[in-house]
Design a protein around this motif. Sequence first.
Motif, PDB file in Angstrom:
ATOM      1  N   UNK A   1       0.831  -1.200   0.000  1.00 30.25           N
ATOM      2  CA  UNK A   1       0.000   0.000   0.000  1.00 30.25           C
ATOM      3  C   UNK A   1       0.870   1.256   0.000  1.00 30.25           C
ATOM      4  N   UNK A   2       1.958   1.183  -0.740  1.00 32.50           N
ATOM      5  CA  UNK A   2       2.882   2.306  -0.811  1.00 32.50           C
ATOM      6  C   UNK A   2       2.284   3.393  -1.693  1.00 32.50           C
ATOM      7  N   UNK A   3       2.343   4.608  -1.191  1.00 26.67           N
ATOM      8  CA  UNK A   3       1.845   5.746  -1.955  1.00 26.67           C
ATOM      9  C   UNK A   3       2.932   6.812  -1.990  1.00 26.67           C
ATOM     10  N   UNK A   4       3.204   7.282  -3.189  1.00 30.43           N
ATOM     11  CA  UNK A   4       4.239   8.285  -3.350  1.00 30.43           C
ATOM     12  C   UNK A   4       3.820   9.628  -2.774  1.00 30.43           C
ATOM     13  N   UNK A   5       2.566   9.887  -2.780  1.00 23.76           N
ATOM     14  CA  UNK A   5       2.063  11.180  -2.304  1.00 23.76           C
ATOM     15  C   UNK A   5       2.334  11.371  -0.813  1.00 23.76           C
ATOM     16  N   UNK A   6       2.442  10.316  -0.078  1.00 27.27           N
ATOM     17  CA  UNK A   6       2.713  10.434   1.351  1.00 27.27           C
ATOM     18  C   UNK A   6       4.106  11.003   1.615  1.00 27.27           C
ATOM     19  N   UNK A   7       5.025  10.873   0.670  1.00 23.76           N
ATOM     20  CA  UNK A   7       6.404  11.301   0.883  1.00 23.76           C
ATOM     21  C   UNK A   7       6.799  12.538   0.087  1.00 23.76           C
ATOM     22  N   UNK A   8       5.859  13.126  -0.634  1.00 23.83           N
ATOM     23  CA  UNK A   8       6.165  14.303  -1.443  1.00 23.83           C
ATOM     24  C   UNK A   8       6.580  15.504  -0.565  1.00 23.83           C
ATOM     25  N   UNK A   9       6.126  15.543   0.620  1.00 24.14           N
ATOM     26  CA  UNK A   9       6.447  16.673   1.506  1.00 24.14           C
ATOM     27  C   UNK A   9       7.922  16.724   1.845  1.00 24.14           C
ATOM     28  N   UNK A  10       8.586  15.589   1.788  1.00 24.24           N
ATOM     29  CA  UNK A  10      10.022  15.570   2.073  1.00 24.24           C
ATOM     30  C   UNK A  10      10.894  16.024   0.895  1.00 24.24           C
ATOM     31  N   UNK A  11      10.327  16.024  -0.291  1.00 25.72           N
ATOM     32  CA  UNK A  11      11.092  16.403  -1.474  1.00 25.72           C
ATOM     33  C   UNK A  11      11.097  17.903  -1.736  1.00 25.72           C
ATOM     34  N   UNK A  12      10.105  18.610  -1.197  1.00 29.17           N
ATOM     35  CA  UNK A  12       9.990  20.023  -1.474  1.00 29.17           C
ATOM     36  C   UNK A  12      11.038  20.803  -0.715  1.00 29.17           C
ATOM     37  N   UNK A  13      11.595  21.817  -1.384  1.00 28.21           N
ATOM     38  CA  UNK A  13      12.555  22.696  -0.733  1.00 28.21           C
ATOM     39  C   UNK A  13      11.815  23.765   0.050  1.00 28.21           C
ATOM     40  N   UNK A  14      12.319  24.143   1.151  1.00 27.88           N
ATOM     41  CA  UNK A  14      11.667  25.150   1.986  1.00 27.88           C
ATOM     42  C   UNK A  14      12.149  26.522   1.680  1.00 27.88           C
TER      43      UNK A  14
END
Length: 124
Positions: free
Chosen positions: A111-124
């Motif tokens: 049940x892996x979803x890529x959307x759950x980890x997109x927050x870690x890829x964004x630059x602040x």
Amino acid sequence: MFLSRTLRLFRPEAVLRTLAPPCYLHTSASQLNSNRATIACIPRQKFARVYPVLMVRPDGSTIHIRYKEPKRILMMPIDINTLPEAQRKARLRRREVSKIVVKEDVQFEDDFSLDDYRKFWKKK
């Protein structure tokens, strides 16, 4: 007497002595004897070196032979046409290429979803 002295001058040794000596700077006298083999090697396609090898015959008997390659045991091939039918078929079966069993890829359910980890890829 005078005639014998003049004839001595025409001998081959006397004629060679009167001529200029040859210059042997870049040549050497050929030695056609046993010492020549120590100076130059004889070019050959096959060398005479052979090795002691144990040869196994198809009936199981063994003999020691001299062979061109260094091996421990040399086995002679068996003539299949002279074997009984059952042994011949067994040997031919062993010669055939065995079928390769292809393993099926096992599909794992996740049940892996890529959307759950997109927050870690964004630059602040």
